[in-house]
Design an enzyme around this catalytic site. Sequence first.
Site, PDB file in Angstrom:
ATOM      1  N   GLU A  57    -147.014 -80.922  -0.206  1.00  0.00           N
ATOM      2  CA  GLU A  57    -146.013 -81.869  -0.717  1.00  0.00           C
ATOM      3  C   GLU A  57    -144.609 -81.263  -0.702  1.00  0.00           C
ATOM      4  O   GLU A  57    -143.837 -81.387  -1.654  1.00  0.00           O
ATOM      5  CB  GLU A  57    -146.383 -82.348  -2.127  1.00  0.00           C
ATOM      6  N   GLY A  58    -144.274 -80.608   0.391  1.00  0.00           N
ATOM      7  CA  GLY A  58    -142.981 -79.954   0.519  1.00  0.00           C
ATOM      8  C   GLY A  58    -143.112 -78.490   0.170  1.00  0.00           C
ATOM      9  O   GLY A  58    -143.276 -78.143  -1.004  1.00  0.00           O
TER      10      GLY A  58
END
Length: 838
Positions: free
Chosen positions: A501-502
């Site tokens: 997620e990043g």
Amino acid sequence: MDTLLWLLLFIGAPLTLAYRRVPLAASTAVLGVLLVAYTFAGDGPVLWKLLLWVVFAALAALNVESFRREQVSRRVLAVYRRMLPSMSRTEQDALEAGNVWWEGELFSGAPDWSKLRRLPAPQLTDEEQAFLDGPTETLCRMLDDWKVTHEYADLPRAIWDHLLEQRFFAMIIPKKYGGLGFSPLAVSMVLTKISSRSGTAASIIGVPNSLGPAELLLHYGTEEQKNYWLPRLARGEEIPCFALTSPRVGSDATAIVDTGVVCRGTYEGREVLGIRLNWDKRYITLAPIATVIGLAFKLHDPDHLLGDKEDLGITAALVPANLPGVEIGRRHLPVGIPFQNGPTRGKDVFIPVDNIIGGPKNAGLGWRMLVQQLAAGRGIVLPSNALGGALAATYASGAYARLRRQFNLPIGKFHGVGEVLARMAGSTYIMKAASRVTCAALNAGEKPAVASAILKYHNTELARQVANDAMDVHGGKAIMLGPKNYLARNYESVPISITVEGANILTRNLIIFGQGAIRCHPFVRAEMEAARDEDTERGLIAFDRLLFRHIGYALSNAARSFVMALTLSRFASAPVDGPTRRYYQHVARYSASFALAADAAMLTLGGELKRRETLSARLGDMLSYLYLTSMVLKHYEDQGRPEEDLPLVEWACRTLLYKTQEQLHGLLRNFPSRWVAALLRIAVFPRGRTYSAPSDELCQRIAELMINPTDARRRLADCAYVTPEPTNPLGLMQEALEFAERVKPIERKIFDARRAGRIKSEDVPGQIDEAERLGVIDHAEAETLREFDRTVMALTAVDDFDASELGRSRADGFFAGGAPERPAETAETPVETADAST
């Protein structure tokens, strides 16, 4: 004396007006009255008074909007438009995702604490609490992490059945579709408890309750799609995954190369308008067992079957996994925890255009949909899983440090270990506070994109530090794998949450401040919109008003930063009295300093700041630390201000504020414009760097809270799985810790007898026997000590294995056929010289 008084008035009045954020017109009036008084009563030279009147006239002219707009704002706007960096549609979508919450107050330089204090304390509903105490507790009891990670490389069937029957995958799906309809707080607390027991299970459960088909359908799906898919997902008839990452594209999701082409084709025996898909994805959780794939791809319409546009952009659609051309089933093996994760590929897979989430009207809107949902979702699953792991590590380490003895002392009594325990407990307190309060904001309808990014980055990074510290405290106990090792899998799996997620490097360097500077700043985004307004006169009017409010804001932050730094924030307003008051005051001070530094960086560097990632990262760190400090203070209030928790609050606030100071110092040391850095240093550090990190004495007080069965220890771990049952190390460690308290008086008798020279034995069993024989303790006390010793030895033991138990297949290794025979030594065997041997 008269001259000195007037000088103080002319310095103090503007500072006070700026500090109090008095509007321009009112400030002009006050300064005008002061200047009139000085003109008639002051003894300064006429030339000096005339100069002051010229300056005042220029200030007064700025109150005339038409004059100001034409003579100042129009020229500034022309320069600003040339400086304004270009912005792609995807960047704009990311900036528009979610909303601004408390992080906006910190950007203001004068946070309004009432806004945070109005937020209700996080609380589960009766139904959510029952699920946490019932099905979640049962799941934790069923889990055997060693078997899951080492023997099965998966969850056993009974646990999969429990997950589906109890609708763990449907926590976010509303009840009308058959789901549980839980709040973000409930999802967070369920995941926290599970992850304190098994990272594998928590990862599997987290994905369907985060960014995926259910979430996207809820917010963007057509009614027909919702009514078909959501009940099936809730019942467990469909297992979802969401495929975004490609082999050539990781964090830069907007550059995905997976494609869909609008065309006509046959679907379920009839010709329909559809999309022919080709994709190659990896790192997709639940992909090996998914029945429906949420797919992100770039949609092209070369024949204009959907409209005039040919390249429609990133689109999200649902792809049944049983369609011809879909490849699933193979697995990746994530480090430490073998949750279901793997690649998926598709070759000429045909789906109807109605499978686009939201229907054909949402073609090309996939990226906006994704970032909108990440704005909130990023703050739930990964931070909660990280928190659960940290809670387990801290809870276990505190007990272990009391039970494990070296040099006749519990290792938790050594100051070096105590410092580490304090860091673990303080970091975990920060993580818990941030997670709970942010989830309370999500419960209240907020979708703070920047706050969620802060939470994701810092909770996962703090979890990494806590995992490392737990390994240090446990030593050899932690590095020997086996059923008795309750730390290693969590330690091994920490990089997973750091990456997804990043990636955290990207999140810190580009997202937190990169988005925050535009989203959270009171004026920057509105100024950009005014500058881009196609109606230039309307844009000029809006820009003029924003510009002068922005100038006033910057001057105010400079004044506030200087005054509060000079006075050590002692006169800053705070919403509470008592031991936490000073932390509120320091947050106000550093908020002003941060806002001033951010403005200076954006003004002098412009678009170059985006490329100077380390400067952006330091600004993001400052914003993050102030946000986390605020969460700690709010959490302490929500808990009812327990006095015993004050050492944890003090450690957390002092650590975060000290780091804020040091990152501000680092920013100024590396600021490209040295004269700007020098001016900023005067404003933010007129007395130098005055804030200190937590003291050694404070660390030892926290260590004592963690190595004893205190209420502070219990409160810290109140959402972890600590039930005392035979397969739960955390529960057993706590029981042993309480046992240690009960045997303290008996141990004291033996200690005194050893010091008096009556007991000579060195080992614990021998000391107990000798103490009983000498009458130092009675038989019942001796039996109690023996039981305690057996308990401690069982909990601190490590596993060993027969060679046949290790490895899935035998290698033709050195001992494959048994130990080799040594050659017979003879008199003729040459003896090597020392040099040759070396």
